[in-house]
Design a protein around this motif. Sequence first.
Motif, short mmCIF file in Angstrom:
data_model
loop_
_atom_site.label_atom_id
_atom_site.label_comp_id
_atom_site.label_asym_id
_atom_site.label_seq_id
_atom_site.Cartn_x
_atom_site.Cartn_y
_atom_site.Cartn_z
N UNK A 116 0.57 0.41 3.15
CA UNK A 116 -0.60 1.61 3.12
C UNK A 116 -1.52 1.03 1.95
N UNK A 117 -2.79 1.03 2.18
CA UNK A 117 -4.09 0.79 1.44
C UNK A 117 -4.55 2.35 1.04
N UNK A 118 -4.80 2.23 -0.26
CA UNK A 118 -5.41 3.47 -0.87
C UNK A 118 -6.69 3.18 -1.48
N UNK A 119 -7.81 4.00 -1.28
CA UNK A 119 -9.04 3.52 -1.88
C UNK A 119 -9.19 4.28 -3.16
N UNK A 120 -10.07 4.40 -4.15
CA UNK A 120 -10.24 5.05 -5.52
C UNK A 120 -10.25 6.37 -5.19
N UNK A 121 -11.21 6.94 -4.26
CA UNK A 121 -11.28 8.43 -3.89
C UNK A 121 -10.20 9.07 -3.49
N UNK A 122 -9.01 8.38 -2.92
CA UNK A 122 -7.99 9.03 -2.41
C UNK A 122 -6.50 8.65 -3.58
N UNK A 123 -7.05 8.16 -4.40
CA UNK A 123 -5.76 7.82 -5.52
C UNK A 123 -6.04 8.86 -6.91
N UNK A 255 -7.69 5.99 3.21
CA UNK A 255 -6.33 5.38 3.61
C UNK A 255 -6.34 4.58 4.73
N UNK A 256 -5.57 3.50 4.67
CA UNK A 256 -4.99 2.98 5.90
C UNK A 256 -3.45 2.61 5.76
N UNK A 257 -2.79 3.41 6.72
CA UNK A 257 -1.22 3.04 6.69
C UNK A 257 -1.04 2.51 8.02
N UNK A 258 -0.17 1.52 8.00
CA UNK A 258 0.49 0.74 9.64
C UNK A 258 1.76 0.56 9.17
N UNK A 259 2.46 0.24 10.48
CA UNK A 259 3.69 -0.19 10.48
C UNK A 259 3.93 -1.14 11.80
N UNK A 260 4.50 -1.11 12.85
CA UNK A 260 4.55 -2.25 13.51
C UNK A 260 4.17 -2.31 14.90
N UNK A 261 3.24 -1.42 15.24
CA UNK A 261 2.46 -1.19 16.67
C UNK A 261 0.85 -1.30 16.20
#
Length: 278
Positions: A116-123, A255-261
Amino acid sequence: MEMPVFTIRGKNHRERGVDYGVQCKELIQGVLERYIRFFNGGHTAVSWDEEKVISKEFLPFIHSYSPELLDELEGIAQGADVEFDDLLTLNSRSEAMTLVRRPPSDKEELDGCSSVAVLPDASANGHTILAQNWDTYTWQEYGTVILQILRDDGPDLMIVTEAGQLARYGMNQAGIALGVNSLQKTYNPEVFGIPSVFIRRKFLEQERYVDAVNQIFGAESMLPMYYVAAYCGGDAMGFEKLKDGQLVLYPENGLIAHSNHIRHPHYAYQVDALGGTL
């Protein structure tokens, strides 16, 4: 288990490779012993020696993409007193296996990382955050290391990897970070691209975020793979990299969240995904 930390120095890739190999000699030899035992124990459709022969086919592609990383790999082999071909195989093991047609199996593979990547405005603290888990075999834990690579020819690196590999995940002194997840299983009838380990390491060596991202765009990848790039200045992008190119994901609500698809909305076709994450 606490991961050991090693500080690697040298004027160039070859010298840093030798230093890496000398410091991690026993760990590298242990990693290779476990992989050889794993491959030769019937867990794959190919033996370690067969995998070594296949891995040599990547050499022209790697040399074209990043000859200096082959210099570093030769240095690691020298410092650790191991065969270069074994280290090449360790750094291209997954891609080499795509060239072997494996018999169908009823067992679903449950391994597969998430990120997961979190940008400053969401952290909560206003920072860019990149988080990664590494779902893999428990025996791989015993050879995992943190490398602090100090360089005069670019930003310093901090990398999590298996001893003997060039990189798995990490960040650098310029505030650039990388996470990686597997995508769907595949079979390739011929070699056409570069093992992911080399793309990961070249990404992390860049001083500018745009140059790091271009290492992903500029490489043909043998293995379907998701890369997530993050920059401390407040940016993140995801890349679902396939044989025909890459699908780009941008943050939604920070946010960008990712698994395996594959998650890109304009790509409907799915091969059976690792772990059934779809």
